[in-house]
Structure formats: C-alpha cells, structure tokens
Enzyme design. Structure first.
Site, PDB file in Angstrom:
ATOM      1  N   HIS A   1      54.426  45.761  80.420  1.00  0.00           N
ATOM      2  CA  HIS A   1      53.788  44.534  80.920  1.00  0.00           C
ATOM      3  C   HIS A   1      53.244  44.750  82.335  1.00  0.00           C
ATOM      4  O   HIS A   1      52.095  44.397  82.630  1.00  0.00           O
ATOM      5  CB  HIS A   1      54.814  43.387  80.898  1.00  0.00           C
ATOM      6  N   GLU A   2      54.052  45.335  83.198  1.00  0.00           N
ATOM      7  CA  GLU A   2      53.625  45.534  84.588  1.00  0.00           C
ATOM      8  C   GLU A   2      52.508  46.576  84.687  1.00  0.00           C
ATOM      9  O   GLU A   2      51.576  46.410  85.471  1.00  0.00           O
ATOM     10  CB  GLU A   2      54.820  45.922  85.466  1.00  0.00           C
TER      11      GLU A   2
ATOM     12  N   HIS B   1      49.202  44.983  83.840  1.00  0.00           N
ATOM     13  CA  HIS B   1      48.550  44.267  84.943  1.00  0.00           C
ATOM     14  C   HIS B   1      47.660  45.211  85.741  1.00  0.00           C
ATOM     15  O   HIS B   1      46.559  44.838  86.148  1.00  0.00           O
ATOM     16  CB  HIS B   1      49.590  43.649  85.886  1.00  0.00           C
TER      17      HIS B   1
ATOM     18  N   GLU C   1      49.017  36.632  82.143  1.00  0.00           N
ATOM     19  CA  GLU C   1      50.354  37.058  81.735  1.00  0.00           C
ATOM     20  C   GLU C   1      50.398  37.357  80.240  1.00  0.00           C
ATOM     21  O   GLU C   1      51.012  38.339  79.820  1.00  0.00           O
ATOM     22  CB  GLU C   1      51.396  36.005  82.107  1.00  0.00           C
TER      23      GLU C   1
END
Length: 177
Positions: free
Chosen positions: A25-26, A29, A79
């Site tokens: 997920h990070e 980004h 997100e």
C-alpha cells in the site's frame, strides 16, 4: 522516497502477508505519485481560497467546503487506489493477497477495542475521514482479490520443488535460528 513502518503495526499485520499488505500500500502511494498529484491539484484551490480571504469575501466557509468536497473524498479515492495497486504489488512479490482482508479485520477489531476507531468515522461511514471505512475496504479488497491472484499466478512464485517462496523462507528462518 523512503518508507518506514512503526513496530506497532506488526501485531496487526499478523504475518508476512499482512506486512506485505501494508508495504505494498505504501509503495503504491509512491508508484502512483500521490503526493505530487495532491500538491498539484491543491494549488489552484488554495489560491482561490486565499484570494477570497484577502478580498474579505470568505468567512472560512471555502476552507470547510474545500475540505468536505475536495480533500476528503479525493483522499479516500487515493487510499483505495493505493490498496488496489498495493494488492497487485504484494501478489507480484509472491505474497498472498487474500491475507489483506485479515489485516483489515484485525485493524477493525483493534479499533473496536480502543473505543470504536475515529470519532469522525461514524461506524461504517467514512464521510469525514481521509481513509475508507474498514468495512468498505474489506469489501473492495475482496472484489479485487481474484485479479490479484491472477497476477500472483503469473509471477513464478513456486520454487523448483513445488514450495512457495514463503514456504522456503519459513524453512530458512527455522534452520537459521
């Protein structure tokens, strides 16, 4: 960019696949350039808000409107995009994307234990939140898992002896200790 993880997330991650969910997920980004995208889109709106304030035509409502109509919904969208890309990244790295659901179930349980999560979340609603509600996240991840499993299937995750990379890693950890 740099990505770091606080040790407090490790019990919530639960296992390597859960940690891969967080890291995927990070990393997503960064891959999707979300920080640059946000900075770019906010320039015009921030300038407009400042102009209204300088001219005395705003009593703070434009900032509230900007937050409620632009910042929060866009943040939830970003997100969710990071969840989707991160799910595919973790699958490509031979982690089990099905385990991402477990991470968010544990996160929900932790929030219940600590008093119900954010006071702005209103349970399963995310109207005043920067992130999707956990229940929505879980439902969305479940929809994306079949595609992520296809990514994993094409990623050559099996070793020559039929074991997965995770199986090999576990046996290595056992031998090494």
């Amino acid at each position: 960019g740099k990505i770091f993880v606080f040790t407090g997330i490790l019990p919530v991650a639960g296992n390597d696949d859960g940690l891969a969910t967080v890291l995927g997920h990070e990393i997503a980004h960064q891959v999707e350039r979300h920080v640059a995208e946000k900075a770019s889109s906010m320039k015009v709106f921030t300038a407009l808000v400042l102009l209204l304030e300088i001219l005395g035509l705003d009593i703070g409502l434009s900032r509230i409107g900007l937050t409620l109509l632009m910042t929060l919904p866009n943040s939830r969208k970003v997100e969710s995009e990071a969840d989707n890309v991160g799910l595919r990244l973790m699958a490509q790295a031979c982690y089990d994307p099905r385990q991402s659901v477990g991470l968010w179930e544990r996160m929900s349980e932790l929030e219940k234990q600590k008093g119900g999560g954010s006071w702005l979340s209103f349970g399963s609603s995310d109207f005043l939140s920067t992130h999707p509600a956990n229940a929505k996240r879980i439902a969305t991840l479940q929809q994306w898992i079949p595609a992520a499993l296809q990514v994993r299937a094409g990623a050559s995750c099996s070793m020559a002896d039929g074991q997965s990379v995770g199986d090999y890693y576990q046996s290595f950890k056992t031998i090494g200790m």
